[in-house]
Design a protein around this motif. Structure first.
Motif, PDB file in Angstrom:
ATOM      1  N   ASN A   1      48.560 121.985 135.594  1.00  0.00           N
ATOM      2  CA  ASN A   1      49.955 122.258 135.279  1.00  0.00           C
ATOM      3  C   ASN A   1      50.340 121.665 133.937  1.00  0.00           C
ATOM      4  O   ASN A   1      51.139 122.227 133.198  1.00  0.00           O
TER       5      ASN A   1
ATOM      6  N   ASN B   1      50.268 123.490 130.670  1.00  0.00           N
ATOM      7  CA  ASN B   1      51.445 124.259 130.297  1.00  0.00           C
ATOM      8  C   ASN B   1      51.140 125.715 129.982  1.00  0.00           C
ATOM      9  O   ASN B   1      51.671 126.293 129.042  1.00  0.00           O
ATOM     10  N   LYS B   2      50.223 126.280 130.725  1.00  0.00           N
ATOM     11  CA  LYS B   2      49.864 127.660 130.464  1.00  0.00           C
ATOM     12  C   LYS B   2      50.550 128.530 131.486  1.00  0.00           C
ATOM     13  O   LYS B   2      50.676 128.137 132.645  1.00  0.00           O
TER      14      LYS B   2
ATOM     15  N   LEU C   1      45.351 120.113 140.262  1.00  0.00           N
ATOM     16  CA  LEU C   1      46.493 120.997 140.000  1.00  0.00           C
ATOM     17  C   LEU C   1      47.502 120.332 139.078  1.00  0.00           C
ATOM     18  O   LEU C   1      48.135 120.992 138.255  1.00  0.00           O
ATOM     19  N   ALA C   2      47.652 119.036 139.210  1.00  0.00           N
ATOM     20  CA  ALA C   2      48.571 118.346 138.316  1.00  0.00           C
ATOM     21  C   ALA C   2      48.125 118.478 136.875  1.00  0.00           C
ATOM     22  O   ALA C   2      48.911 118.807 135.971  1.00  0.00           O
TER      23      ALA C   2
END
Lengths: 115, 566
Positions: free
Chosen positions: A55, A58-59, A51-52
């Motif tokens: 993230n 940047n979508k 998940l990092a």
């Protein structure tokens, strides 16, 4: 072109996500024997990392991640999913990884943020 | 997991509404079953699954901050250095000193301390703390420790010959006038007055206890032997045959002279004493026949004087031998030449006067002393009016003024008291011998109810005692024929300065008490006699009453007359 970049930015890139997930699983589970007690720990590590990185892409997406770790002792497994969404913007990705002792199946669903 | 996605978006580019459409179930993943893989696994049975349901606690220890202690000593030759200054480093100390001196308060402190210091320093210099003070004062006299120890024992060389074990009992001990030796007479007699053992008497030298200095051979058992006060070589003795004999040591063992039996006493001679005379050759003797005879050594064929010890109360009665009291002990004080005292076998002490003309004058005083024969009779060398008597089980001190009873007496002892003597040097001391071989030293100034010191000198009974003129030695003769030379401790030999006054006070007090008691007893006797006489005249009672009534009537009449006259 800017429009294409925007569009690229708005679509879900399956390849890229698959690569991310596969890397993480490999890093965490590679070569281990299935251990029931250690599984929660593996899962939490993999989800955090994945998940990092997602993230970081940047979508503008909401991500749903589901992970299944199964011991390889002859059982069968069948999963399927149905969606009611916007086909153009949302997407899904499944990664299946295995070693000699266990399977690891990771589902990623990305739902576009309309706002 | 802190994931934040911050983005900005133009309002115009806010998304269009979602165009939902359904997408049919799509396979996510499929894993076929593989039974072959199952063979690699075995069912784990049993499975141990611990379950714990309990409060979860944790251990936690807390400690207070530990204080660190160090022990250091201080050398206060120069004290008060702070920790950071190295005392051995002269520079550091100098620096510190200068720093302190520059301090403002330093001057004020020093000024305020200096007067006090001055005062103490000068005080110290004035008094030397380490000097021994009071060395010039005499030391306190130490606590009195009375002790008596036997210095020498002179054993009868002829002991073991006569009947029954021990030896011949000592019948008399007398010191020679120079104090270097003493004469001992032994008497072992059976009931018929026949001697059981050899008759020899010895003169011992005080220094050598192994053998006597000289032997004297009496014709009969020697009962009393005395040394002449003037002449060292002359001794007089009384024999059991009633005779008296005189020895001269230079002449040999046989008596130089003896009285003929017809002139001598009718019974044995108990006591012999030298009398004060110009030549020093006169002595007197007494015995149970009740007669005292005076002899002159130059002519022993007849006594120079004799006196019958028979106390008569009126001058008309004559003294008779039949009623005479047997003499058991004689007493004579050289400083009172004409007076002497006689202790009788009845327990009476009779005072005698040689110069008396009538019988009452010759035996003026009579004291009832003991229940049995009086064994010892001696005047106190410093208080000539007081004399001690030893009799049954007590020691009594009499005063010549009190005729009725003794002035001081000891409580009855366990065993018979056989002999006693005053100490020539210590005024209040008398030594008493008991029949169980104990020597009791009675100090009248210390305690009167018990002896100041009682020591056991011998196993056999002690019979005779004679004190040396120096006061430190006493020769005690025992029933086995041994003479024990006993030395007294210094505290028993010397008299303190006040002793004479104190003893005078004691004797004065006691004699006053006795006189008061005597007076009271006399009064009571008088009253008793008067009561007896008064009971015969009983008729005198009514006249008294009548006289009383008459007097009352007369008075009443007088009063009435006076009142009428007013």
């Amino acid at each position: 072109m800017a429009q294409e970049e925007d569009e690229e930015d708005f679509t879900f890139n399956v390849e890229e996500v698959q690569n991310i997930v596969r890397d993480n699983i490999e890093f965490c589970l590679g070569g281990n024997i299935y251990s029931h007690s250690r599984t929660p720990q593996w899962i939490s590590v993999i989800t955090e990392k994945t998940l990092a990185r997602l993230n970081k892409l940047n979508k503008p997406f909401k991500y749903i991640m589901r992970m299944t770790v199964t011991q390889k002792n002859g059982t069968g497994l069948h999963t399927a999913a149905a969606y009611f969404w916007d086909i153009t913007t949302d997407g899904t990705c499944t990664v299946r990884w295995e070693n000699k002792y266990m399977y690891c199946i990771v589902n990623i669903w990305a739902l576009a943020l309309q706002l | 997991m802190e994931l934040v996605n911050a983005y900005t978006k133009k309002r115009s580019s806010f998304g269009r509404q979602p165009l939902f459409c359904e997408q049919g179930p799509a396979l996510c993943d499929s894993v076929p079953s593989d039974p072959a893989a199952q063979r690699g696994y075995v069912l784990r049975n049993p499975v141990h699954q611990p379950v714990q349901h309990g409060p979860r606690t944790s251990a936690h220890t807390v400690n207070t901050a530990r204080a660190e202690y160090t022990t250091t000593g201080s050398n206060h030759a120069e004290g008060g250095w702070p920790k950071d200054v190295n005392v051995l480093d002269p520079e550091a100390t100098q620096r510190y000193r200068r720093k302190i001196e520059k301090d403002e308060n330093y001057i004020h402190c020093a000024m305020s301390l200096s007067p006090g210091m001055d005062h103490y320093v000068m005080q110290n210099n004035a008094i030397d703390m380490y000097q021994t003070y009071y060395t010039e004062l005499a030391a306190q006299p130490p606590l009195e420790r009375c002790s008596v120890r036997t210095v020498n024992v002179y054993r009868d060389p002829l002991a073991g010959g006569g009947g029954g074990g021990g030896g011949r009992p000592v019948s008399s001990v007398a010191w020679t006038p120079d104090g270097a030796g003493f004469a001992v007479a032994y008497a072992a007699m059976d009931a018929h007055l026949a001697p059981r053992a050899p008759l020899d008497a010895f003169v011992w030298d005080a220094e050598s206890a192994a053998r006597p200095a000289q032997t004297l051979r009496p014709p009969a058992t020697l009962l009393d032997l005395q040394c002449s006060p003037r002449d060292v070589h002359v001794l007089a003795g009384g024999l059991a045959s009633g005779q008296v004999a005189v020895w001269d040591r230079r002449r040999g063992a046989a008596p130089a002279g003896a009285s003929p039996p017809h002139a001598a006493h009718r019974e044995l001679v108990r006591g012999v004493l030298f009398v004060n005379s110009k030549s020093g050759r006169e002595f007197f003797s007494g015995g149970p026949d009740g007669v005292c005879k005076w002899w002159d050594m130059r002519d022993l064929s007849a006594p120079t004087d004799e006196m019958i010890v028979d106390v008569v109360h009126s001058s008309f009665e004559a003294q008779s031998r039949a009623r005479a009291l047997g003499v058991s002990v004689l007493e004579y004080e050289p400083t009172i030449p004409t007076r002497f005292m006689v202790g009788t076998e009845n327990g009476l002490v009779v005072g005698g006067n040689r110069k008396g003309k009538t019988p009452t004058e010759k035996l003026p005083a009579q004291f009832e002393a003991h229940f049995g024969p009086v064994r010892s009779l001696e005047r106190n060398p410093s208080f000539l009016k007081n004399f001690l008597t030893v009799g049954d089980w007590t020691v009594r001190v009499f005063s010549e003024d009190c005729r009725e009873s003794a002035v001081l007496w000891s409580p009855p002892q366990r065993r018979r008291v056989t002999a006693a003597a005053w100490s020539p040097t210590r005024l209040s001391l008398l030594l008493a011998l008991q029949a169980d071989g104990r020597l009791a030293a009675w100090d009248l100034l210390r305690r009167q109810h018990e002896p100041a010191l009682a020591v056991r000198v011998s196993v056999e009974p002690l019979l005779r005692i004679k004190m040396h003129d120096g006061g430190a030695l006493a020769a005690c003769g025992s029933g086995a024929g041994h003479v024990y030379m006993v030395e007294l401790a210094q505290s028993l030999v010397q008299s303190d300065k006040n002793d004479k006054a104190l003893l005078t006070a004691v004797l004065e007090r006691e004699s006053r008490r006795e006189r008061v008691l005597e007076a009271r007893a006399r009064e009571l006797r008088l009253k008793l006699r008067q009561a007896e006489e008064g009971s015969a005249a009983a008729s005198e009672e009514p006249p008294d009453e009548r006289a009383l009534a008459d007097a009352a009537a007369e008075y009443a009449a007088l009063v009435r007359r006076e009142l009428a006259a007013l």
